[in-house]
Write a protein that holds these residues in place. Structure first.
Motif, PDB file in Angstrom:
ATOM      1  N   MET A   1       0.845  -1.177   0.000  1.00  0.00           N
ATOM      2  CA  MET A   1       0.000   0.000   0.000  1.00  0.00           C
ATOM      3  C   MET A   1       0.893   1.243   0.000  1.00  0.00           C
ATOM      4  N   SER A   2       0.441   2.297  -0.639  1.00  0.00           N
ATOM      5  CA  SER A   2       1.230   3.514  -0.764  1.00  0.00           C
ATOM      6  C   SER A   2       0.488   4.698  -0.156  1.00  0.00           C
ATOM      7  N   GLN A   3       1.237   5.578   0.460  1.00  0.00           N
ATOM      8  CA  GLN A   3       0.687   6.812   0.998  1.00  0.00           C
ATOM      9  C   GLN A   3       1.317   7.993   0.276  1.00  0.00           C
ATOM     10  N   MET A   4       0.687   9.170   0.419  1.00  0.00           N
ATOM     11  CA  MET A   4       1.210  10.392  -0.189  1.00  0.00           C
ATOM     12  C   MET A   4       1.697  11.318   0.908  1.00  0.00           C
ATOM     13  N   LEU A   5       2.891  11.845   0.738  1.00  0.00           N
ATOM     14  CA  LEU A   5       3.425  12.894   1.595  1.00  0.00           C
ATOM     15  C   LEU A   5       3.492  14.134   0.725  1.00  0.00           C
ATOM     16  N   ASP A   6       2.524  15.026   0.890  1.00  0.00           N
ATOM     17  CA  ASP A   6       2.400  16.202   0.037  1.00  0.00           C
ATOM     18  C   ASP A   6       3.091  17.396   0.689  1.00  0.00           C
ATOM     19  N   LEU A   7       4.266  17.699   0.210  1.00  0.00           N
ATOM     20  CA  LEU A   7       5.039  18.823   0.722  1.00  0.00           C
ATOM     21  C   LEU A   7       4.851  20.078  -0.133  1.00  0.00           C
ATOM     22  N   SER A   8       3.888  20.055  -1.026  1.00  0.00           N
ATOM     23  CA  SER A   8       3.722  21.163  -1.968  1.00  0.00           C
ATOM     24  C   SER A   8       3.369  22.481  -1.282  1.00  0.00           C
ATOM     25  N   GLY A   9       2.821  22.433  -0.080  1.00  0.00           N
ATOM     26  CA  GLY A   9       2.430  23.668   0.602  1.00  0.00           C
ATOM     27  C   GLY A   9       3.427  24.201   1.602  1.00  0.00           C
ATOM     28  N   ILE A  10       4.613  23.612   1.707  1.00  0.00           N
ATOM     29  CA  ILE A  10       5.529  24.036   2.762  1.00  0.00           C
ATOM     30  C   ILE A  10       6.161  25.392   2.519  1.00  0.00           C
ATOM     31  N   SER A  11       6.030  25.920   1.308  1.00  0.00           N
ATOM     32  CA  SER A  11       6.605  27.232   1.025  1.00  0.00           C
ATOM     33  C   SER A  11       5.795  28.360   1.648  1.00  0.00           C
ATOM     34  N   GLY A  12       4.585  28.054   2.085  1.00  0.00           N
ATOM     35  CA  GLY A  12       3.746  29.073   2.715  1.00  0.00           C
ATOM     36  C   GLY A  12       3.177  30.057   1.708  1.00  0.00           C
ATOM     37  N   LYS A  13       2.945  31.279   2.164  1.00  0.00           N
ATOM     38  CA  LYS A  13       2.304  32.282   1.317  1.00  0.00           C
ATOM     39  C   LYS A  13       3.228  32.821   0.240  1.00  0.00           C
ATOM     40  N   SER A  14       4.516  32.779   0.485  1.00  0.00           N
ATOM     41  CA  SER A  14       5.463  33.260  -0.521  1.00  0.00           C
ATOM     42  C   SER A  14       6.247  32.074  -1.069  1.00  0.00           C
ATOM     43  N   PRO A  15       5.793  31.517  -2.176  1.00  0.00           N
ATOM     44  CA  PRO A  15       6.431  30.327  -2.721  1.00  0.00           C
ATOM     45  C   PRO A  15       7.919  30.544  -2.970  1.00  0.00           C
ATOM     46  N   SER A  16       8.689  29.563  -2.617  1.00  0.00           N
ATOM     47  CA  SER A  16      10.131  29.620  -2.816  1.00  0.00           C
ATOM     48  C   SER A  16      10.521  28.551  -3.812  1.00  0.00           C
ATOM     49  N   SER A  17      11.510  28.867  -4.626  1.00  0.00           N
ATOM     50  CA  SER A  17      11.966  27.867  -5.576  1.00  0.00           C
ATOM     51  C   SER A  17      13.122  27.046  -4.989  1.00  0.00           C
ATOM     52  N   VAL A  18      13.481  27.345  -3.727  1.00  0.00           N
ATOM     53  CA  VAL A  18      14.568  26.635  -3.060  1.00  0.00           C
ATOM     54  C   VAL A  18      14.128  26.247  -1.653  1.00  0.00           C
ATOM     55  N   LEU A  19      14.331  24.981  -1.302  1.00  0.00           N
ATOM     56  CA  LEU A  19      14.123  24.525   0.066  1.00  0.00           C
ATOM     57  C   LEU A  19      15.499  24.325   0.666  1.00  0.00           C
TER      58      LEU A  19
END
Length: 108
Positions: free
Chosen positions: A1-19
């Motif tokens: 079984m597979s789960q999803m870890l969605d980190l797409s929102g971690i940039s917050g209100k000001s999207p960053s192109s670098v983590l």
């Protein structure tokens, strides 16, 4: 079984192109309860933010370093945590951060 870890929102209100930053990675690890995911038998599909240009090895170390150590190898980590749909540049950065976690002492 597979789960999803969605980190797409971690940039917050000001999207960053670098983590970046080990402390930021550790904070995200805590927010997303990665310790719990590590203990589950499921494999995890990881979704990164759209438009991501870079993910520093230090961020990966903070986010997944303990996971790599618990799983015991880079291969076991990538078997559990899948990073599909990203380019080779990001894959290489993630791999480098994962490799740092297996260095004895304090790599970063």
């Amino acid at each position: 079984m597979s789960q999803m870890l969605d980190l797409s929102g971690i940039s917050g209100k000001s999207p960053s192109s670098v983590l970046s930053g080990k402390q930021r990675g550790e904070s995200v690890r805590s927010d997303f309860k990665i310790e719990t995911l590590d203990q589950q038998g499921d494999d995890i599909s990881v979704r990164l933010p759209d438009g991501l240009d870079a993910i520093t090895p230090s961020f990966v170390l903070g986010l997944f370093g303990r996971s790599v150590q618990k799983l015991g190898s880079i291969e076991a980590f990538f078997a559990k945590y899948r990073f599909d749909g990203i380019g080779p540049h990001l894959q290489a950065q993630i791999r480098r951060g994962a490799e740092y976690s297996l260095i004895r002492g304090n790599p970063l």
